[in-house]
Enzyme design. Structure first.
Site, mmCIF file in Angstrom:
data_model
loop_
_atom_site.group_PDB
_atom_site.id
_atom_site.type_symbol
_atom_site.label_atom_id
_atom_site.label_comp_id
_atom_site.label_asym_id
_atom_site.label_seq_id
_atom_site.Cartn_x
_atom_site.Cartn_y
_atom_site.Cartn_z
ATOM 1 C CG ASP A 135 -36.263 27.119 -10.648
ATOM 2 O OD1 ASP A 135 -35.535 27.011 -11.656
ATOM 3 O OD2 ASP A 135 -35.914 27.716 -9.615
ATOM 4 C CG HIS A 142 -27.004 25.651 -7.224
ATOM 5 N ND1 HIS A 142 -26.763 26.802 -6.511
ATOM 6 C CD2 HIS A 142 -28.320 25.362 -7.032
ATOM 7 C CE1 HIS A 142 -27.882 27.187 -5.913
ATOM 8 N NE2 HIS A 142 -28.841 26.337 -6.212
ATOM 9 C CD GLU A 210 -32.812 29.241 -11.972
ATOM 10 O OE1 GLU A 210 -33.594 28.566 -12.684
ATOM 11 O OE2 GLU A 210 -32.916 29.360 -10.744
#
Ligand code: CA
Length: 427
Positions: A135, A142, A210
């Site tokens: 990830d 963000h 995502e």
């Protein structure tokens, strides 16, 4: 890149409803089962899934460099052994078979009825056997938002952030396909900065909006993949919800990063939209200042214009959209992420999943997590029924959707959804 299957003028003999995510220009790959059979590779057009094992058995998928047995597998991994050229040839073949003027499947009633099935009759599975899961943390907004909340605006971005695509290794075993319920995790947290740790169900269950890419077999251990070749190793993209327990995460993450606050579940949309289908929606990558080190330099556009949204559906099924953002809100491209991932010689394998990190844009409604949308719970959201949310409640269903469009064709992902179940009592 000009591919025949991307021609916006193409039409299919399969009816495609207006506004469908799945016109003939898409042709994603997935794995599904129907009529009690085992899962098999499938594509989708309109509201029909196409059983590729049937087409292969009829010899219609021969000559692509893909072994016929790969179309009987419960996941796409064996098929992916043909690499990006093989999958590209498969998509072109499927496009030919499904175009309006091709009679081979259209006029063979038995074969057509055996191969095409209504999508609501199909139980979709995870499209690939996931190897490793990484990830990233590649949306500048963000990273900035989180930095503002947990540090201060002047030092929101940590010193490394503009120099490398920050990421961590996640947990592949708990990646689930859309529709799988998510159990609220239990864990340790602190209810106040100086409070002793408590144990219980997370009180801050969050989503992370995502997009993830799935890799072909990549590099041997010790070798690397440059930015110029990275996309050759990408099968396609899925929507990805990286469920997060913020209170558990906040207590545990120092000094080694996310652990139990993340590994209880991640949800993936079932149809892999091939990178080739997204080619018309390539968009400029942002200027990077300071300049990146040579191994992260890239030529040309490596971002993709994909509109994304997230909604909370309450138990009555009604939805409130809580976020609208775009995959292009990324500082680091997939090409740079993969180049960075392998620059030390780390090997990437078939079926690895690499998620983008939460995708937040510049406006408050484009923030890709509840943490940001409610600004750490200080600005609750109001849903359609008048109730408010700081974080997710039991019974809430989180739905994410995405599509590229605007160039005479719409290429969509469908959706990824998951419903929050109450925590299991600790006995
Ligand atoms: Ca994440």
């Amino acid at each position: 890149m000009t591919l025949p299957a991307n021609d916006p003028a193409l039409r299919s003999w399969v009816p495609v409803p207006d506004g469908s995510d799945f016109p003939i220009q898409n042709l994603p790959l997935g794995a599904g089962s129907w009529n009690g059979g085992p899962p098999v590779p499938m594509t989708r057009i309109g509201d029909r899934a196409v059983d590729l094992s049937v087409l292969a058995e009829a010899g219609l998928l021969d000559g692509l460099g893909i072994d016929r047995t790969a179309f009987d597998a419960p996941v796409l991994n064996p098929l992916m052994a043909a690499g990006r050229p093989g999958v590209r040839a498969l998509r072109e073949r499927l496009s030919t078979l499904l175009r309006h003027d091709n009679a081979v499947l259209r006029d063979d009633n038995d074969l057509r009825e055996e191969a095409l099935v209504a999508v609501d009759q199909v139980v979709m599975q995870l499209p690939v056997a996931v190897g490793d899961y990484t990830d990233f943390y590649s949306s500048r907004q963000h990273a900035y938002n989180v930095g503002c909340m947990f540090r201060d605006p002047a030092n929101a971005l940590l010193p490394n952030w503009l120099h490398l695509p920050v990421g961590y290794h996640g947990r592949a075993s708990s990646i689930v396909v859309s529709g799988t319920p998510i159990r609220r995790p239990m864990g340790q947290y602190r209810s106040a900065p100086d409070a002793p740790p408590a144990f219980g169900p997370t009180r801050q269950l969050d989503m992370e909006l995502e997009v993830a890419f799935i890799t072909f077999d990549g590099n041997a251990l010790g070798e690397r993949i440059g930015t110029d070749r990275s996309e050759d190793h990408i099968l396609g993209l899925v929507l990805f919800n990286d469920w997060s327990a913020r209170d558990i995460q906040a207590w545990e993450y120092v000094p080694l990063g996310p652990f139990l606050g993340k590994n209880f579940g991640s949800s993936m949309s079932p149809w892999v939209v091939l990178l080739d289908a997204l080619e018309p929606f390539r968009t400029a990558s942002p200027e990077q200042d300071p300049p990146v080190l040579p191994y992260l330099r890239q030529q040309g556009p490596h971002h993709f214009d994909i509109a994304l949204e997230a909604a909370i559906a309450t138990a009555d099924g009604r939805e409130t959209v809580i976020c609208r953002t775009n995959f292009s809100n990324q500082y680091w491209s997939m090409a740079q992420q993969l180049a960075h991932h392998t620059v030390n010689g780390c090997n990437v394998r078939c079926g690895d999943v690499m998620a983008s990190g939460t995708i937040s844009g510049g406006s408050p409604e484009s923030f890709g997590s509840l943490l940001e949308l409610t600004w750490k719970g200080t600005r609750p959201l109001t849903l359609h029924d008048g109730t408010t949310r700081k974080f997710l409640e039991d019974g809430d269903t989180l739905v994410m959707r995405g599509h590229a469009g605007g160039r005479g064709v719409r290429i969509g992902f469908g959706e990824v959804r998951g419903t929050v179940l109450p925590a299991l009592p600790y006995l």
